[in-house]
Motif scaffolding. Structure first.
Motif, PDB file in Angstrom:
ATOM      1  N   ILE A 148       4.017  -0.350  -7.109  1.00 33.35           N
ATOM      2  CA  ILE A 148       3.426  -1.525  -7.764  1.00 33.35           C
ATOM      3  C   ILE A 148       3.847  -1.596  -9.232  1.00 33.35           C
ATOM      4  O   ILE A 148       4.162  -2.670  -9.748  1.00 33.35           O
ATOM      5  CB  ILE A 148       1.883  -1.502  -7.614  1.00 33.35           C
ATOM      6  CG1 ILE A 148       1.505  -1.816  -6.159  1.00 33.35           C
ATOM      7  CG2 ILE A 148       1.212  -2.500  -8.547  1.00 33.35           C
ATOM      8  CD1 ILE A 148       0.027  -1.709  -5.850  1.00 33.35           C
ATOM      9  N   ILE A 149       3.889  -0.465  -9.909  1.00 31.75           N
ATOM     10  CA  ILE A 149       4.294  -0.444 -11.323  1.00 31.75           C
ATOM     11  C   ILE A 149       5.740  -0.946 -11.477  1.00 31.75           C
ATOM     12  O   ILE A 149       6.044  -1.722 -12.367  1.00 31.75           O
ATOM     13  CB  ILE A 149       4.178   0.999 -11.907  1.00 31.75           C
ATOM     14  CG1 ILE A 149       2.714   1.450 -11.979  1.00 31.75           C
ATOM     15  CG2 ILE A 149       4.878   1.132 -13.263  1.00 31.75           C
ATOM     16  CD1 ILE A 149       1.878   0.804 -13.054  1.00 31.75           C
ATOM     17  N   LYS A 150       6.614  -0.514 -10.554  1.00 33.44           N
ATOM     18  CA  LYS A 150       8.047  -0.829 -10.694  1.00 33.44           C
ATOM     19  C   LYS A 150       8.411  -2.244 -10.246  1.00 33.44           C
ATOM     20  O   LYS A 150       9.485  -2.725 -10.565  1.00 33.44           O
ATOM     21  CB  LYS A 150       8.869   0.152  -9.844  1.00 33.44           C
ATOM     22  CG  LYS A 150       9.058   1.500 -10.510  1.00 33.44           C
ATOM     23  CD  LYS A 150      10.014   2.322  -9.677  1.00 33.44           C
ATOM     24  CE  LYS A 150      10.118   3.744 -10.190  1.00 33.44           C
ATOM     25  NZ  LYS A 150      10.694   4.632  -9.167  1.00 33.44           N
ATOM     26  N   ASN A 151       7.582  -2.887  -9.448  1.00 35.85           N
ATOM     27  CA  ASN A 151       7.965  -4.173  -8.833  1.00 35.85           C
ATOM     28  C   ASN A 151       7.063  -5.326  -9.256  1.00 35.85           C
ATOM     29  O   ASN A 151       5.893  -5.118  -9.595  1.00 35.85           O
ATOM     30  CB  ASN A 151       7.923  -4.040  -7.298  1.00 35.85           C
ATOM     31  CG  ASN A 151       8.981  -3.071  -6.809  1.00 35.85           C
ATOM     32  OD1 ASN A 151      10.154  -3.399  -6.740  1.00 35.85           O
ATOM     33  ND2 ASN A 151       8.570  -1.849  -6.524  1.00 35.85           N
ATOM     34  N   ASP A 152       7.629  -6.547  -9.185  1.00 35.79           N
ATOM     35  CA  ASP A 152       6.843  -7.750  -9.483  1.00 35.79           C
ATOM     36  C   ASP A 152       6.240  -8.340  -8.208  1.00 35.79           C
ATOM     37  O   ASP A 152       5.398  -9.238  -8.254  1.00 35.79           O
ATOM     38  CB  ASP A 152       7.729  -8.824 -10.128  1.00 35.79           C
ATOM     39  CG  ASP A 152       8.059  -8.446 -11.554  1.00 35.79           C
ATOM     40  OD1 ASP A 152       7.352  -7.597 -12.119  1.00 35.79           O
ATOM     41  OD2 ASP A 152       9.040  -8.998 -12.094  1.00 35.79           O
ATOM     42  N   GLU A 153       6.725  -7.848  -7.086  1.00 37.33           N
ATOM     43  CA  GLU A 153       6.238  -8.375  -5.807  1.00 37.33           C
ATOM     44  C   GLU A 153       6.496  -7.327  -4.724  1.00 37.33           C
ATOM     45  O   GLU A 153       7.505  -6.622  -4.773  1.00 37.33           O
ATOM     46  CB  GLU A 153       7.029  -9.649  -5.492  1.00 37.33           C
ATOM     47  CG  GLU A 153       6.456 -10.429  -4.332  1.00 37.33           C
ATOM     48  CD  GLU A 153       7.212 -11.744  -4.126  1.00 37.33           C
ATOM     49  OE1 GLU A 153       7.195 -12.580  -5.045  1.00 37.33           O
ATOM     50  OE2 GLU A 153       7.808 -11.888  -3.046  1.00 37.33           O
ATOM     51  N   ILE A 154       5.567  -7.228  -3.803  1.00 42.95           N
ATOM     52  CA  ILE A 154       5.804  -6.325  -2.663  1.00 42.95           C
ATOM     53  C   ILE A 154       5.717  -7.180  -1.408  1.00 42.95           C
ATOM     54  O   ILE A 154       4.709  -7.876  -1.193  1.00 42.95           O
ATOM     55  CB  ILE A 154       4.763  -5.189  -2.618  1.00 42.95           C
ATOM     56  CG1 ILE A 154       4.936  -4.306  -3.863  1.00 42.95           C
ATOM     57  CG2 ILE A 154       4.882  -4.360  -1.333  1.00 42.95           C
ATOM     58  CD1 ILE A 154       3.901  -3.243  -4.009  1.00 42.95           C
ATOM     59  N   ASP A 155       6.779  -7.203  -0.628  1.00 42.82           N
ATOM     60  CA  ASP A 155       6.685  -7.944   0.636  1.00 42.82           C
ATOM     61  C   ASP A 155       7.308  -7.141   1.778  1.00 42.82           C
ATOM     62  O   ASP A 155       8.235  -6.354   1.570  1.00 42.82           O
ATOM     63  CB  ASP A 155       7.299  -9.344   0.535  1.00 42.82           C
ATOM     64  CG  ASP A 155       8.610  -9.331  -0.200  1.00 42.82           C
ATOM     65  OD1 ASP A 155       9.472  -8.541   0.193  1.00 42.82           O
ATOM     66  OD2 ASP A 155       8.761 -10.092  -1.173  1.00 42.82           O
ATOM     67  N   PHE A 156       6.733  -7.349   2.926  1.00 39.48           N
ATOM     68  CA  PHE A 156       7.219  -6.660   4.124  1.00 39.48           C
ATOM     69  C   PHE A 156       6.712  -7.399   5.357  1.00 39.48           C
ATOM     70  O   PHE A 156       5.805  -8.247   5.259  1.00 39.48           O
ATOM     71  CB  PHE A 156       6.758  -5.196   4.140  1.00 39.48           C
ATOM     72  CG  PHE A 156       5.280  -5.014   4.017  1.00 39.48           C
ATOM     73  CD1 PHE A 156       4.463  -4.983   5.133  1.00 39.48           C
ATOM     74  CD2 PHE A 156       4.688  -4.877   2.765  1.00 39.48           C
ATOM     75  CE1 PHE A 156       3.094  -4.822   5.021  1.00 39.48           C
ATOM     76  CE2 PHE A 156       3.311  -4.709   2.648  1.00 39.48           C
ATOM     77  CZ  PHE A 156       2.524  -4.679   3.772  1.00 39.48           C
ATOM     78  N   VAL A 157       7.345  -7.097   6.488  1.00 39.69           N
ATOM     79  CA  VAL A 157       6.913  -7.704   7.760  1.00 39.69           C
ATOM     80  C   VAL A 157       6.448  -6.584   8.659  1.00 39.69           C
ATOM     81  O   VAL A 157       7.138  -5.563   8.823  1.00 39.69           O
ATOM     82  CB  VAL A 157       8.093  -8.467   8.421  1.00 39.69           C
ATOM     83  CG1 VAL A 157       7.664  -9.024   9.776  1.00 39.69           C
ATOM     84  CG2 VAL A 157       8.591  -9.575   7.511  1.00 39.69           C
ATOM     85  N   TRP A 158       5.250  -6.719   9.212  1.00 39.00           N
ATOM     86  CA  TRP A 158       4.721  -5.709  10.126  1.00 39.00           C
ATOM     87  C   TRP A 158       4.148  -6.396  11.354  1.00 39.00           C
ATOM     88  O   TRP A 158       3.314  -7.275  11.230  1.00 39.00           O
ATOM     89  CB  TRP A 158       3.629  -4.865   9.408  1.00 39.00           C
ATOM     90  CG  TRP A 158       2.998  -3.819  10.282  1.00 39.00           C
ATOM     91  CD1 TRP A 158       1.719  -3.784  10.743  1.00 39.00           C
ATOM     92  CD2 TRP A 158       3.633  -2.644  10.812  1.00 39.00           C
ATOM     93  NE1 TRP A 158       1.501  -2.679  11.504  1.00 39.00           N
ATOM     94  CE2 TRP A 158       2.660  -1.957  11.571  1.00 39.00           C
ATOM     95  CE3 TRP A 158       4.937  -2.118  10.732  1.00 39.00           C
ATOM     96  CZ2 TRP A 158       2.945  -0.762  12.236  1.00 39.00           C
ATOM     97  CZ3 TRP A 158       5.210  -0.924  11.394  1.00 39.00           C
ATOM     98  CH2 TRP A 158       4.219  -0.263  12.134  1.00 39.00           C
ATOM     99  N   LYS A 159       4.667  -6.014  12.508  1.00 39.48           N
ATOM    100  CA  LYS A 159       4.252  -6.602  13.783  1.00 39.48           C
ATOM    101  C   LYS A 159       4.344  -8.129  13.755  1.00 39.48           C
ATOM    102  O   LYS A 159       3.396  -8.829  14.129  1.00 39.48           O
ATOM    103  CB  LYS A 159       2.845  -6.143  14.146  1.00 39.48           C
ATOM    104  CG  LYS A 159       2.793  -4.647  14.450  1.00 39.48           C
ATOM    105  CD  LYS A 159       1.490  -4.252  15.067  1.00 39.48           C
ATOM    106  CE  LYS A 159       1.549  -2.821  15.541  1.00 39.48           C
ATOM    107  NZ  LYS A 159       0.301  -2.315  16.036  1.00 39.48           N
TER     108      LYS A 159
END
Ligand SMILES: [Zn+2]
Length: 353
Positions: A148-159
């Motif tokens: 979270i500190i290093k990124n401006d956004e976290i996205d992923f796809v799960w199921k």
């Protein structure tokens, strides 16, 4: 509102409430016999960006000294968990007590906290998650903070479902930490656990396990510290999974196998247990019953509360007071007097669910 914001509000209101001495009204009925404190890490403050809610797992060595000083000044007796059981079993009126407990088994418990506790002759318990010294644990809460500190956004796809968390500023980062933490624990499936974490953090298996190598106490250190009569080693499962998500067999295995594994290393019986995470959604009645059935003397949660005579029959779900960065002596007064637990649990002393 992130849980750090809630903690911050309490810490801002605490000096006012403690100055008004409102908390004294709660002392006779809600202070109880004493308190069990929860600590995690004790580390010197570092000058780098952090997620405050996660930072609350850490206090500085000075803060540990101040906490000890607070309870000494207030006339508390420092007890081990075995002695807490004796107090609950006896029918005499006792002095107020406080018991110190440390969760997970971080290396700094040995290198930083232990010398301070020894200097003040404070009995303490360290609850060890056995995969920490085995270097098989994924300390995803630290990976989450770093991501979270290093990124401006976290996205992923799960199921087949897309997840997106904005982390552009401090409040978004704090909120994302709480939301992803809940997502990981509430979507927990034993067979897909590692895969889910790999997808969220976009890390290899080796990278996921790297944190345990540097942050966990070794078995050598656990053995050494366990020989000090001040120290009690307790169990905290093998993998630090949210226990409510496991089936009955997995639950018993996580609790009992960790107990036996620690016993093999330290050569002593392990009789105290702490529930990983420990919120209502992560450990409740079924988990309490399992710990009782496995003959542990005590089980501790992370529900905030003081210890009462009534806990004599509910030693498998003892509440604790969490010591974090915002727990100064004002907050400690509100918690120890029973004012904060009274508000949170609507006057209930023993929390059974
Ligand atoms: Zn833990």
């Amino acid at each position: 509102m992130s849980s750090y914001t809630k903690k911050k509000i309490v810490s801002l209101l605490a000096p006012v409430l403690s100055g008004l001495r409102v908390y004294k009204l709660f002392n006779p009925n809600y202070a109880g016999l004493g308190h069990i404190l929860t600590f995690h890490r004790v580390v010197p403050k570092a000058d780098k960006d952090r997620i405050h809610n996660h930072l609350s797992l850490e206090i500085s060595p000075e803060h540990l000294e101040e906490t000890i000083g607070f309870y000494k000044k207030e006339g508390y007796k420092f007890l081990s968990l075995d002695q807490v059981c004796e107090v609950l079993e006896s029918n005499e009126t006792n002095e107020k007590f406080v018991a110190f407990t440390f969760d997970d088994g971080y290396k700094d418990n040995f290198t930083v906290a232990y010398p301070i506790l020894k200097k003040h002759k404070i009995p303490f318990t360290i609850y060890v998650t056995t995969n920490f010294p085995d270097h098989k644990a994924i300390l995803w809460w630290y990976i989450l903070e770093e991501t979270i500190i290093k990124n401006d956004e976290i996205d992923f796809v799960w199921k087949g479902k897309e997840y997106q968390f904005k982390c552009q500023n401090t409040s978004e980062k704090e909120l994302a930490f709480d939301q992803i933490r809940s997502l990981i624990n509430q979507n927990f499936e034993l067979d897909h656990y590692e895969e889910f974490l790999k997808i969220i953090f976009k890390k290899s298996k080796e990278e996921l396990y790297a944190f345990a190598k540097t942050m966990a106490m070794s078995w050598e250190e656990i053995k050494k510290i366990s020989r000090d009569p001040l120290c009690t080693i307790g169990a905290h499962t093998i993998n630090h999974y949210p226990l409510s998500q496991l089936n009955e067999d997995e639950l018993v295995f996580e609790i009992n196998e960790s107990k036996e594994r620690i016993e093999k290393y330290i050569g002593k019986v392990v009789e105290h247990f702490a529930y990983p995470f420990g919120k209502k959604t992560e450990a409740s009645l079924r988990e309490f019953d399992a710990v009782k059935a496995l003959q542990f003397k005590t089980g501790t949660t992370t529900r905030i509360g003081n210890i009462f005579k009534a806990h004599k029959n509910n030693k498998e779900c003892l509440p604790r007071i969490s010591i974090n960065r915002v727990t100064d002596h004002h907050v400690l007064k509100l918690q120890s007097s029973g004012l904060l637990p009274f508000i949170i649990h609507k006057g209930k002393r023993v929390i059974l669910d």
